[in-house]
Design a protein around this motif. Structure first.
Motif, PDB file in Angstrom:
ATOM      1  N   ARG A 150       0.844  -1.206   0.000  1.00 21.85           N
ATOM      2  CA  ARG A 150       0.000   0.000   0.000  1.00 21.85           C
ATOM      3  C   ARG A 150       0.876   1.252   0.000  1.00 21.85           C
ATOM      4  O   ARG A 150       0.658   2.190  -0.759  1.00 21.85           O
ATOM      5  N   ALA A 151       1.912   1.248   0.852  1.00 19.47           N
ATOM      6  CA  ALA A 151       2.785   2.426   0.946  1.00 19.47           C
ATOM      7  C   ALA A 151       3.465   2.703  -0.397  1.00 19.47           C
ATOM      8  O   ALA A 151       3.504   3.843  -0.865  1.00 19.47           O
ATOM      9  N   SER A 152       3.973   1.639  -1.027  1.00 17.17           N
ATOM     10  CA  SER A 152       4.690   1.826  -2.292  1.00 17.17           C
ATOM     11  C   SER A 152       3.752   2.348  -3.362  1.00 17.17           C
ATOM     12  O   SER A 152       4.052   3.337  -4.057  1.00 17.17           O
ATOM     13  N   VAL A 153       2.607   1.679  -3.517  1.00 16.30           N
ATOM     14  CA  VAL A 153       1.680   2.064  -4.596  1.00 16.30           C
ATOM     15  C   VAL A 153       1.147   3.470  -4.352  1.00 16.30           C
ATOM     16  O   VAL A 153       1.056   4.289  -5.275  1.00 16.30           O
ATOM     17  N   GLN A 154       0.863   3.778  -3.076  1.00 20.73           N
ATOM     18  CA  GLN A 154       0.343   5.101  -2.740  1.00 20.73           C
ATOM     19  C   GLN A 154       1.368   6.185  -3.095  1.00 20.73           C
ATOM     20  O   GLN A 154       1.039   7.165  -3.764  1.00 20.73           O
ATOM     21  N   ALA A 155       2.602   6.005  -2.675  1.00 25.09           N
ATOM     22  CA  ALA A 155       3.620   7.036  -2.909  1.00 25.09           C
ATOM     23  C   ALA A 155       3.887   7.203  -4.394  1.00 25.09           C
ATOM     24  O   ALA A 155       3.924   8.323  -4.914  1.00 25.09           O
ATOM     25  N   VAL A 156       4.052   6.095  -5.112  1.00 21.54           N
ATOM     26  CA  VAL A 156       4.410   6.204  -6.534  1.00 21.54           C
ATOM     27  C   VAL A 156       3.195   6.634  -7.361  1.00 21.54           C
ATOM     28  O   VAL A 156       3.314   7.442  -8.294  1.00 21.54           O
TER      29      VAL A 156
END
Ligand SMILES: Nc1ncnc2c1ncn2[C@@H]1O[C@H](COP(=O)(O)OP(=O)(O)OP(=O)(O)O)[C@@H](O)[C@H]1O
Length: 551
Positions: free
Chosen positions: A78-84
Motif C-alpha cells: 500500500r505504501a509503495s503504490v500510494q507514494a508512486v
C-alpha cells in the motif's frame, strides 16, 4: 510485444515478478494464509524461536511472526503504490505541460523543482508529519512529493526532445489540441522510461516506509509493518536473535525485486541485454572470378532476406583504381543493399547467398567478422546520406576524428589532433583547429558532411563508398561536396563508388555508371555513352524522367 517477449527471456526479472506476485497474493489472502491473528497476544509464549507451531517464532508479546509478516505485505505494498501513484499523478502531467509549453513557465517551474529537489525525501516526510500528524498516508506524502518532482524533471526532459520531432508537428498541423498532443501523442512515446523509473521508485518507497515505521513515524503501533517489526526487534534481539531476520529479509528482497524489475524493463526496452539472435547467415556460394586489374571486382552478387524476394540479384561490375563509379536507380532498386553487402554490413537477416567480391584481388565474401572489421576504415570507407545521424551528438568533432586516427594509424592524442585539424582544413572546414571542440549540432548540413568525409579519410581508405552523400543537402552545398569528392580523387587517387538516384550528379562526377532496377544491373557504360545512347529502355525512361539534368 517485443518488450514483453524480451522481458520473459530474462530469468532474474521473471523470478522477481514471481516474488512480487507472491507478495500480492499474500496481501490479498492474508486472513486465510496467516495461521494466527497478527495482533493476538500470548504472554506465555514470548520470544520463541522458529518451531512447528510458530514457523518464524514469536515477538515480545507472543504474537506470531509469520502472521505479522504476511499482514505486513499489505502495508508494504500500500505504501509503495500510494507514494508512486500520487507521484505519477502529480509529476507526469506537470512535466508534460512544462516541457510542451516551455518559456517562462518552464523557467519558474524548474527553479522550484531545483529548490525542492535539494531537500532529502526523509526530511520532507518529517516536515509533512509535523504539519499533518503521524500515520502511513502522511508519512508517504512527503516521499510522494520528492518522487513527483523527479518524475516531473524526467518527463519534462523527454518532452523537450519529443516536441521537436516531426510527428508532433504533424499532429499540430492536423489541428489537434495541446492536451490531445501531450497526452495522446507525446505521453505514449515517453511512457517507457517513466514505467522503468516508477518500478525503481516502488522499491525506494518500500524502503522509506520501513525507515519511517522503524523511526516510529509510520503505521500505528498495533499494526503489523515490516519496518515496525524491525524497530521493536532492536530491544529484544539479545533474547531472541531471530527477531530482526525475517522482516529484514522481507524488506531487502522486496526492494531488490522492484529494482531488478526496473533494470529488466530498461534492458527490455533498450534491447541492451536481449540475447543475441540465434540467426546465422547461410554459407555463401562463392562464384569463381577470373583475375582482374580492377580494384573492386564484383561478380554475381546476390543478396536475399529469408521469406522475402531477392533484393540484389546477379550483380557484377568492376571499378578501376582511381575511378568514380556511379550506381544509379530508383528507390528500392537495391543500391544500398549492394553497398552494404560489399562492406559486410548487411542488416540481419539479410545475407549474401552467392557471388564474389574481390578488393585488390582479395576475396571479401566469407571472411570472418573480425577480418572484415579490420578492413573497414583502411580499405573501405563509407559515408551516408544524413551526416548528422552519422555523428555522435554528445561527442566533439575532434574526439570523433581522432578515434580512427588513433585506432588505424596508432597516433598519439596530440599528433591525432594535429592530423584531425589538417583533415578538416583539407575538406574545407574553416578555422579547423577551433572547430575540433564543437559538437555536430554546431555544424550546418554541408559542413557536417565534410566532417563525415574527413572522418572516412582519416583511415585512408582505398575505396570510398558514398551512399547518397548529397541527398540531404541543398543544391549549392551538394555541388560543393561533390567538388570536394572529385578533388580528393584527384589528390589521393581515391576510388569512389557513388550511389545516387540523381542522374545530374552522375553526369557531373562519375566516369562509369551502372543502372539498377529491381535488384539487377540492367545496363552499365561510360557516363558519356550512357547519356547519349542508352541501350536499355529503362535507362532511356530514367533519362527522360530526369528531364535532361545531365544535359
Ligand atoms: N530488412 C529488410 N527486409 C526485407 N527487405 C528489405 C529490408 N531492407 C531493405 N529491403 C528491401 O531491399 C530492397 C532494396 O533496398 P535498398 O535500400 O537497397 O534500395 P535503394 O535502391 O538503396 O533505395 P533508396 O534509394 O530508397 O535507399 C527494397 O525493396 C527493400 O524493400
Amino acid at each position: 510485444m517485443i518488450t514483453v517477449s524480451r522481458l520473459l527471456r530474462q530469468p532474474a526479472t521473471l523470478v522477481c515478478l514471481a516474488f512480487l506476485l507472491l507478495l500480492v497474493v499474500a496481501a490479498v489472502a492474508a486472513p486465510w494464509l496467516a495461521p494466527y491473528d497478527p495482533s493476538a497476544v500470548n504472554v506465555t509464549g514470548r520470544l520463541e524461536g522458529p518451531s512447528a507451531a510458530h514457523w518464524l517464532g514469536t515477538d515480545e508479546l507472543g504474537r506470531d511472526q509469520l502472521s505479522r509478516l504476511i499482514y505486513g505485505t499489505r502495508i508494504a505494498l500500500r505504501a509503495s503504490v500510494q507514494a508512486v501513484g500520487l507521484a505519477l499523478v502529480l509529476g507526469v502531467p506537470a512535466g508534460l505541460v512544462i516541457g510542451y509549453f516551455g518559456g517562462w513557465w518552464d523557467r519558474v517551474a524548474m527553479r522550484v523543482v531545483d529548490a525542492v529537489s535539494s531537500i532529502p525525501a526523509l526530511l520532507l516526510a518529517f516536515g509533512v508529519i509535523a504539519l499533518l500528524g503521524r500515520g502511513l498516508t502522511n508519512a508517504m506524502l512527503g516521499v510522494s512529493v520528492i518522487f513527483a518532482i523527479q518524475l516531473l524533471r524526467l518527463t519534462r526532459g523527454m518532452v523537450l526532445a519529443e516536441r521537436e520531432l516531426p510527428y508532433v508537428d504533424a499532429a499540430r498541423v492536423l489541428g489537434l489540441s495541446a492536451p490531445r498532443i501531450m497526452f495522446g501523442q507525446i505521453l505514449p512515446n515517453v511512457a517507457g522510461p517513466l514505467i522503468v523509473q516508477s518500478s525503481i521508485y516502488l522499491g525506494f518507497a518500500q524502503l522509506f516506509e520501513a525507515m519511517l515505521s522503524f523511526l516510529g513515524l509510520g503505521v500505528d503501533v498495533g499494526d503489523a509493518s515490516w519496518g515496525q517489526m524491525l524497530d521493536r526487534s532492536r530491544a529484544y534481539v539479545g533474547d531472541q536473535p531471530w527477531l530482526p531476520v525475517f522482516p529484514g529479509l522481507a524488506i531487502m528482497l522486496t526492494v531488490l525485486a522492484f529494482n531488478l524489475i526496473g533494470d529488466g524493463l530498461r534492458d527490455a526496452m533498450s534491447g541492451a541485454r536481449a540475447p543475441a539472435p540465434t540467426w546465422k547467415p547461410p554459407p555463401v556460394r562463392l562464384v569463381p572470378a577470373e583475375p582482374t586489374r580492377a580494384l573492386l571486382s564484383v561478380r554475381s552478387l546476390t543478396v536475399a532476406f529469408p521469406g522475402a524476394a531477392t533484393v540484389v540479384e546477379d550483380v557484377s561490375f568492376d571499378i578501376a583504381e582511381g575511378e568514380v563509379f556511379g550506381l544509379v536507380g530508383e528507390s528500392g532498386s537495391g543500391k544500398t543493399m549492394t553497398a552494404l553487402a560489399l562492406a559486410g554490413l548487411l542488416p540481419p537477416p539479410g545475407a549474401v547467398t552467392q557471388g564474389s567480391v574481390r578488393l585488390a584481388g582479395r576475396e571479401l565474401l566469407g571472411l570472418p567478422d573480425h577480418e572484415l572489421a579490420a578492413l573497414r576504415g583502411p580499405e573501405i570507407g563509407m559515408i551516408f546520406q544524413d551526416p548528422q545521424s552519422a555523428l555522435s551528438p554528445v561527442h566533439t568533432i575532434g574526439r570523433q576524428l581522432i578515434e580512427p586516427l588513433r585506432t588505424h594509424e596508432g597516433l598519439s592524442r596530440r599528433a591525432a589532433l594535429d592530423r584531425a585539424a589538417e583533415l578538416l582544413t583539407l575538406v574545407g572546414v574553416p578555422d579547423a583547429r577551433r572547430r575540433l571542440g564543437d559538437h555536430p549540432h554546431q555544424f550546418s548540413g554541408g559542413m557536417a558532411q565534410r566532417v563525415v568525409i574527413a572522418r572516412a579519410l582519416a583511415a585512408g581508405p582505398r575505396l570510398l563508398i558514398a551512399d547518397e552523400p548529397t541527398t540531404a543537402l541543398d543544391v549549392t552545398v551538394q555541388c560543393q561536396v561533390l567538388d570536394l569528392l572529385l578533388d580528393l580523387r584527384e589528390r589521393f587517387g581515391m576510388t569512389i563508388l557513388l550511389i545516387t538516384h540523381d542522374l545530374g550528379v552522375v553526369a557531373d562526377v562519375c566516369d562509369r555508371v551502372a543502372v539498377m532496377r529491381a535488384g539487377r544491373i540492367v545496363e552499365q557504360a561510360p557516363v558519356g555513352g550512357l547519356f547519349t545512347t542508352p541501350e536499355h529502355p529503362y535507362t532511356a525512361a530514367l533519362l527522360a524522367a530526369s528531364g535532361g539534368a545531365h544535359a
